[in-house]
Design an enzyme around this catalytic site. Structure first.
Site, PDB file in Angstrom:
ATOM      1  N   GLY A  34      -0.342  -2.125  -5.412  1.00 53.06           N
ATOM      2  CA  GLY A  34      -1.382  -1.417  -6.135  1.00 53.06           C
ATOM      3  C   GLY A  34      -1.435  -1.779  -7.598  1.00 53.06           C
ATOM      4  O   GLY A  34      -2.241  -1.208  -8.355  1.00 53.06           O
ATOM      5  N   ASP A  35      -0.586  -2.700  -8.023  1.00 53.74           N
ATOM      6  CA  ASP A  35      -0.564  -3.144  -9.419  1.00 53.74           C
ATOM      7  C   ASP A  35      -0.158  -4.613  -9.420  1.00 53.74           C
ATOM      8  O   ASP A  35      -0.260  -5.288  -8.398  1.00 53.74           O
ATOM      9  CB  ASP A  35       0.391  -2.272 -10.245  1.00 53.74           C
ATOM     10  CG  ASP A  35      -0.033  -2.147 -11.706  1.00 53.74           C
ATOM     11  OD1 ASP A  35      -0.472  -3.153 -12.273  1.00 53.74           O
ATOM     12  OD2 ASP A  35       0.082  -1.050 -12.273  1.00 53.74           O
ATOM     13  N   ASP A  36       0.324  -5.125 -10.552  1.00 44.64           N
ATOM     14  CA  ASP A  36       0.673  -6.541 -10.625  1.00 44.64           C
ATOM     15  C   ASP A  36       1.749  -6.890  -9.598  1.00 44.64           C
ATOM     16  O   ASP A  36       2.724  -6.151  -9.429  1.00 44.64           O
ATOM     17  CB  ASP A  36       1.188  -6.874 -12.026  1.00 44.64           C
ATOM     18  CG  ASP A  36       0.161  -6.574 -13.111  1.00 44.64           C
ATOM     19  OD1 ASP A  36      -1.037  -6.793 -12.872  1.00 44.64           O
ATOM     20  OD2 ASP A  36       0.568  -6.109 -14.185  1.00 44.64           O
TER      21      ASP A  36
END
Length: 478
Positions: free
Chosen positions: A259-261
């Site tokens: 959900g992020d990097d």
């Protein structure tokens, strides 16, 4: 490091072990367990002389009983062997519910196939710890931090590996609290090792961390490989791997859905990172596959106030991700991002291929210095193929602090059915480009170069040869 007193071992049992060829197992309490037909081999930076199983410390793999005390007792007991060949703790098949626990030096945590370390969802199972000195506060709020599920400080020679066993962070409860703004303290990370050296994390599946998955910080000589890391693509801040103020890091053969990097290289936040002054440097990211629709495949920053330099990435693949390599910084960060080398990206369904941001405006507090400007220079990208792309490049520096030294070569970008009309948006940057389609912005001049630079010398972590270690499963003994 505190070392517990070794219990007396039966002479007759030791003699029996010697006779049946199991001298690789050293024991503190004699107890016989289930027999298996064959042993297990695995690769590690170091093998261990002594072995114990979590069940020998009262562990129960029923998915309901808390094993926090069992894990802590096991690590404490096995720490006495640090200067006698080290020890390995085996987590056998089952679901092992636990809160936070720390590891020790010269130690291997081996998670067998079919074993799941299941993170407790009870806040009380995660003692609060201080904010990182290079951050000045927690990432989720101004308070402290919940300790990570698996942690450790000032360690040497630590291995977390297995037969593709699983660590399940059960993060959904934490994500709901984050979204409802009910958290005063920063969520736990799945694995965080601090001020440590000679670290290996490999051959595991990591799922649903409350926040960042793997966070080595203020550490060196790190190998992270053969990992599957998964979280829902809408889960908050579930970065896959975040090396933070670390040196000599290899990230290799890793598959991440986040959900992020997927990978974020960091080194501290604004004035706190500047004061702490520990860069992230000498890293290689190789054969990474990423899915992250709202974030970067590889991010440099945004917390980069100790500096980021000498980072290599090669053979990078992404599907349905927001951007390839993204540099994230802002006034107040200070320090530098320099000597970045990327060779070989294959990207499918991307918002951006190249994204550079000089206005990433999150700050720990109002005490940062807006005149502390980051220096971005010598950024090399070559041999990139991408398709179904909305925009080739969105590259912005800082007006009073242009980002320079970009080199982009041998790039072919196929556009989506509804691409941006402006394919390159470039402000406050400079550099060169060659053989790039679609044609780059005028700030990236075509100087007829053949290819951008990529170092040919081996990185330090590529010189580390893993040993073949043995885990006997003929007889399990503590």
């Amino acid at each position: 490091m505190a070392v517990s007193q070794r219990s007396t071992v039966s002479i007759n049992v030791v003699a029996t072990l010697l006779l049946i060829g199991l001298i690789n197992l050293s024991v503190t309490v004699c107890r016989r367990h289930v027999s298996y037909e064959s042993g297990i081999t695995y690769s590690a930076i170091n093998c261990r002389k002594h072995t114990a199983f979590l069940t020998d410390f009262g562990g129960k793999g029923d998915g309901v009983t808390s094993n926090t005390a069992a894990f802590r007792a096991a690590v404490h007991s096995l720490s006495q062997f640090a200067n006698d060949g080290g020890a390995q703790l085996v987590v056998p098949p089952g679901k092992w519910l636990t809160g936070s626990f720390n590891l020790t030096s010269h130690f291997t945590l081996y998670i067998q196939s079919g074993a799941v370390i299941l993170a407790s969802q009870d806040e009380s199972d995660y003692p609060l710890v201080d904010s990182l000195p290079s951050y000045g506060r927690g990432r989720d709020g101004p308070g402290g931090r919940f300790s990570s599920l698996i942690g450790g400080c000032y360690l040497t020679d630590v291995v977390i590996t297995g037969g593709n066993g699983t660590i399940d962070g059960q993060g959904s409860v934490w994500w709901k609290k984050f979204h409802s703004k009910k958290l005063k303290n920063t969520r736990p990370y799945l694995i965080e090792l601090m001020y440590s050296t000679q670290i290996q994390i490999s051959n595991l599946t990591l799922i649903d961390s409350p926040s960042w998955f793997v966070h080595p910080v203020y550490s060196s000589d790190i190998i992270l490989q053969d990992l599957t890391i998964r979280a829902p693509v809408d889960s908050p801040n579930t970065d896959g791997i975040d090396p933070d103020s670390c040196k000599n890091v290899k990230i290799q053969d890793v598959f991440i859905v986040s959900g992020d990097d997927c990978v974020a290289v960091k080194s501290g936040w604004d004035e706190y990172g500047i004061k702490f002054g520990m860069p992230s440097e000498q890293m290689i990211i190789r054969r990474l596959t990423c899915i992250s629709p709202d974030s970067a495949v590889i991010a440099l920053g945004s917390e980069m106030s100790g500096g980021i330099k000498n980072i290599r990435a090669e053979d990078i693949r992404a599907i349905n991700s927001e951007s390839g390599i993204r540099i994230k910084t802002a006034p107040g960060r200070g320090a530098y991002v320099t000597d970045i080398f990327v060779d070989g990206m294959n990207l499918h369904t991307m918002k951006y291929v190249f994204w550079t941001t000089g206005s990433y405006g999150q700050h720990p507090d109002p005490g940062y210095d807006p005149k502390a400007l980051p220096q971005v220079d010598r950024i090399n990208y070559r041999n990139v193929v991408a398709d179904n792309v909305t925009m080739a490049g969105n590259m912005g520096g800082i007006e009073e602090d242009p980002f320079k030294g970009f080199c982009i070569s041998n790039v072919t970008i196929g556009l989506s059915q509804n691409p941006k009309k402006l394919q390159w948006n470039c402000t406050d940057i400079s550099g060169v480009a060659s053989n790039v389609t679609p044609e780059p912005c005028h700030l990236l001049t075509d100087e007829g170069l053949t290819n951008c630079e990529y170092p040919s010398d081996p990185v330090p972590t590529d010189k580390v040869w893993l040993k073949t270690c043995f885990l006997s499963s003929t007889t399990q003994i503590l």
